[in-house]
Motif scaffolding. Sequence first.
Motif, PDB file in Angstrom:
ATOM      1  N   LEU A  83      20.443  68.219  17.241  1.00  0.00           N
ATOM      2  CA  LEU A  83      21.672  68.536  17.172  1.00  0.00           C
ATOM      3  C   LEU A  83      22.627  69.658  17.848  1.00  0.00           C
ATOM      4  N   LEU A 106      29.962  62.860  16.843  1.00  0.00           N
ATOM      5  CA  LEU A 106      29.163  62.674  15.574  1.00  0.00           C
ATOM      6  C   LEU A 106      29.996  61.604  14.659  1.00  0.00           C
ATOM      7  N   GLU A 121      24.512  62.464  10.838  1.00  0.00           N
ATOM      8  CA  GLU A 121      23.276  62.549  11.755  1.00  0.00           C
ATOM      9  C   GLU A 121      22.351  64.023  11.460  1.00  0.00           C
ATOM     10  N   SER A 122      22.884  64.681  10.354  1.00  0.00           N
ATOM     11  CA  SER A 122      22.366  65.890   9.991  1.00  0.00           C
ATOM     12  C   SER A 122      21.301  65.741   8.555  1.00  0.00           C
TER      13      SER A 122
END
Length: 201
Positions: A83, A106, A121-122
């Motif tokens: 990312l 995001l 997404e983390s």
Amino acid sequence: MHYEAAHPSLPHNPLKAVVAPRPIGWISAMDRAGRVNLAPYSFFNAVGGEPDMVMFSSSGRKDAMTFAEEGGEFVCSLATFDLREAVNATSAPLERGVSEFGFAGLTPAPSHRVRPPRVAESPAAIECKWLQTVPLVPLGGGEAANFMVIGQVVSIYIDDRFIKDGRVDTGAMRPILRGGYFDYFTTEAENRFELKRPKGG
């Protein structure tokens, strides 16, 4: 050599290159009106346990800090190698109210115990209740240019893929870390080693 900020002998201040690598707090916060800010901070770390606390430090009163104060909450999503471009994009100085999530492509995901969203997404995110903001007044007094924001951890999201034998596999998530200048580092699982503290340590 000895470097002194008052009498610089290098073209760039070496502090950030010496205090490195540093974890990056990818901070999302929401103001009273429900607007969300997302920005990376390399002055970030855990500062207490039982109860768990984290802090990030803002140079000037930026939106992440003021939103955390207004809303009383913030989230620290893990900044990872995959990312890295999105992390960097969210450092752009957008107008207040413009979504860094949308700007960086995001996805905001609902948090478990706080209102500000985490980065979907983390692989990990730390949900915090704002405790206090400490103005970092320099020697000799005067106006603070930096502000330390402290939050108490109320919940931690972890992608199940990165939990092995009851432990979080940090190396597998490949967090990025900040060095000096434009340098970044990654953690790799093969570089991990353990050290047991001396008895009583």
